[in-house]
Design an enzyme around this catalytic site. Sequence first.
Site, PDB file in Angstrom:
ATOM      1  N   TYR A   1      24.744 -17.644  -7.082  1.00 18.51           N
ATOM      2  CA  TYR A   1      23.656 -16.668  -7.099  1.00 18.51           C
ATOM      3  C   TYR A   1      22.588 -17.148  -8.071  1.00 18.51           C
ATOM      4  O   TYR A   1      22.892 -17.521  -9.209  1.00 18.51           O
ATOM      5  CB  TYR A   1      24.192 -15.305  -7.558  1.00 18.51           C
ATOM      6  CG  TYR A   1      23.149 -14.212  -7.656  1.00 18.51           C
ATOM      7  CD1 TYR A   1      22.518 -13.713  -6.525  1.00 18.51           C
ATOM      8  CD2 TYR A   1      22.794 -13.670  -8.897  1.00 18.51           C
ATOM      9  CE1 TYR A   1      21.563 -12.710  -6.617  1.00 18.51           C
ATOM     10  CE2 TYR A   1      21.848 -12.660  -8.994  1.00 18.51           C
ATOM     11  CZ  TYR A   1      21.232 -12.177  -7.849  1.00 18.51           C
ATOM     12  OH  TYR A   1      20.286 -11.172  -7.947  1.00 18.51           O
TER      13      TYR A   1
ATOM     14  N   ASP B   1      21.503 -23.984 -13.146  1.00 22.71           N
ATOM     15  CA  ASP B   1      21.274 -22.582 -13.437  1.00 22.71           C
ATOM     16  C   ASP B   1      22.319 -22.172 -14.471  1.00 22.71           C
ATOM     17  O   ASP B   1      23.465 -21.866 -14.135  1.00 22.71           O
ATOM     18  CB  ASP B   1      21.388 -21.763 -12.147  1.00 22.71           C
ATOM     19  CG  ASP B   1      21.170 -20.276 -12.405  1.00 22.71           C
ATOM     20  OD1 ASP B   1      21.143 -19.874 -13.589  1.00 22.71           O
ATOM     21  OD2 ASP B   1      21.055 -19.516 -11.429  1.00 22.71           O
TER      22      ASP B   1
ATOM     23  N   LYS C   1      20.467 -14.109 -19.826  1.00 27.91           N
ATOM     24  CA  LYS C   1      21.653 -13.473 -20.432  1.00 27.91           C
ATOM     25  C   LYS C   1      21.790 -13.705 -21.946  1.00 27.91           C
ATOM     26  O   LYS C   1      21.080 -13.089 -22.715  1.00 27.91           O
ATOM     27  CB  LYS C   1      22.906 -13.894 -19.670  1.00 27.91           C
ATOM     28  CG  LYS C   1      22.735 -13.615 -18.155  1.00 27.91           C
ATOM     29  CD  LYS C   1      23.972 -13.178 -17.477  1.00 27.91           C
ATOM     30  CE  LYS C   1      23.772 -13.131 -15.970  1.00 27.91           C
ATOM     31  NZ  LYS C   1      24.094 -11.888 -15.329  1.00 27.91           N
TER      32      LYS C   1
HETATM   33  N1  PMP Z   1      21.374 -17.009 -12.105  1.00 29.74           N
HETATM   34  C1  PMP Z   1      22.649 -16.694 -12.360  1.00 29.74           C
HETATM   35  C2  PMP Z   1      23.660 -17.791 -12.446  1.00 29.74           C
HETATM   36  C3  PMP Z   1      23.010 -15.373 -12.566  1.00 29.74           C
HETATM   37  O1  PMP Z   1      24.296 -15.059 -12.804  1.00 29.74           O
HETATM   38  C4  PMP Z   1      22.014 -14.363 -12.489  1.00 29.74           C
HETATM   39  C5  PMP Z   1      22.333 -12.904 -12.698  1.00 29.74           C
HETATM   40  N2  PMP Z   1      23.627 -12.526 -12.638  1.00 29.74           N
HETATM   41  C6  PMP Z   1      20.698 -14.755 -12.214  1.00 29.74           C
HETATM   42  C7  PMP Z   1      20.409 -16.078 -12.037  1.00 29.74           C
HETATM   43  C8  PMP Z   1      19.593 -13.733 -12.140  1.00 29.74           C
HETATM   44  O2  PMP Z   1      19.365 -13.205 -13.388  1.00 29.74           O
HETATM   45  P1  PMP Z   1      18.708 -11.759 -13.574  1.00 29.74           P
HETATM   46  O3  PMP Z   1      19.702 -10.766 -13.069  1.00 29.74           O
HETATM   47  O4  PMP Z   1      18.436 -11.680 -15.030  1.00 29.74           O
HETATM   48  O5  PMP Z   1      17.450 -11.751 -12.768  1.00 29.74           O
END
Ligand code: PMP
Length: 430
Positions: free
Chosen positions: A144, A239, A267
């Site tokens: 994701y 990511d 995060k």
């Molecule tokens: N990349 C990863 C690996 C994630 O786990 C997440 C959110 N869980 C995101 C991008 C998107 O981040 P956000 O919810 O802060 O938009």
Amino acid sequence: MATNKTDRLLSRAYNRIPGGVNSPVRSWKAVGGTPRFIQRGKGAYLVDLEGKKYLDYLGSWGPLILGHADQRILTAVNRAAARGTTFGAPTEGEVVLAEQVHARVPSIEKLRLVSSGTEATMSAVRLARAYTQRDKIVKFDGCYHGHADWMLARAGSGLATLSVPDSAGVPAGFIKETLVARYNDLGQVESLLRKYPDSIATVIVEPICGNMGVIPPAPNFLQSLRKITRDHGVLLIFDEVITGFRVAPGGAQEFYGVTPDLTCLGKVLGGGLPLGAFGGRQEIMDLVAPEGPVYQAGTLSGNPLAVAAGITTLQALKGRGVYGKLEERGKHFQQGVERVLAQYQIRGVVNRVGSMLTLFFGVDQVRNADEARRCDRDQFARFFHGMLKRGVYLPPSPFETVFISLAHGAADIAKTLRGFEDWARSESKG
Ligand code: PMP
């Protein structure tokens, strides 16, 4: 008929907020039941609206590596707020944070701060496309990368349980440049690179997947991805929204010794406030406006409160033995769960890297999204509610990550394991 505070508030929420929640997984669709409204948190604990206390392993989906309401964060945020909450003009903290990130993650020579992980990945992909002057991207089934249109192909997290292969409202044309490969399957990436020579801008990957449950990279998977992307003139984006500052000071790239071209952060970077970043090699980052032609902007980007929380978090993570402690707690948790599974003859497997882990029921091995999807979701739902009843708040989906924080002491883990054993005993009696 509303029976308690939670039900009353939930029915108000349903009237005014889609599904009553501001992010889909919060609705507990994957496990059933009524989501709890949270009143407050402190350290490793949460208290819901009804006053019930839980040991929390959601950690707000990853940011809370120091636990809830850490005093250092509260002080830093309060001090920053007293000076003004936003200026829309540069502040010293942004420079300090950029330097501190570079000191820990040397591949991030330059970065741009944003307000979420979604913005970070969305902007990094745009930048990779501009740099390579190519349009296609490769992502992995179950990874994701936020909810930008072209990322919503076979994404994990909420989409893993909502059975939406991709989202309504995404024009087919937007997704046609997105190619999807199986996680940990280098052969599939190689064949895509061969099939579309000179058209693939980037391979974006969660270096440790956390969005189909935890799935570590197979030995040499990341190293080989690095090599083949370089050989084909394709940018490699890590990511690290989940893994950044969680598995090592320098994230998964330090942990596995593989250097991507661009990195996305979120995060932990914001210590519980809305903050993300994308960054990497200077020659690539210099394409970002105003230096270059890649437009990217944000009214609240580099927000002083979030930056103060971020600087404080990174500082706190410099403490001696921090990552050793997270590893120790994670191992304690894993070994305890494995012992109970064996004792009560419950089939399942724990995937773990440091303080991030997932228990998959009904399977012996999970190396990719197909294997993750084979897990026993009904048993997970029973586990989730069984643990909740015993005062343990887990991520409300089988495809999410348990996050252990520095606020979780050995006694908290032991208490969790006693709860798990009690649940396993009742589960095995059927
Ligand atoms: N990349 C990863 C690996 C994630 O786990 C997440 C959110 N869980 C995101 C991008 C998107 O981040 P956000 O919810 O802060 O938009």
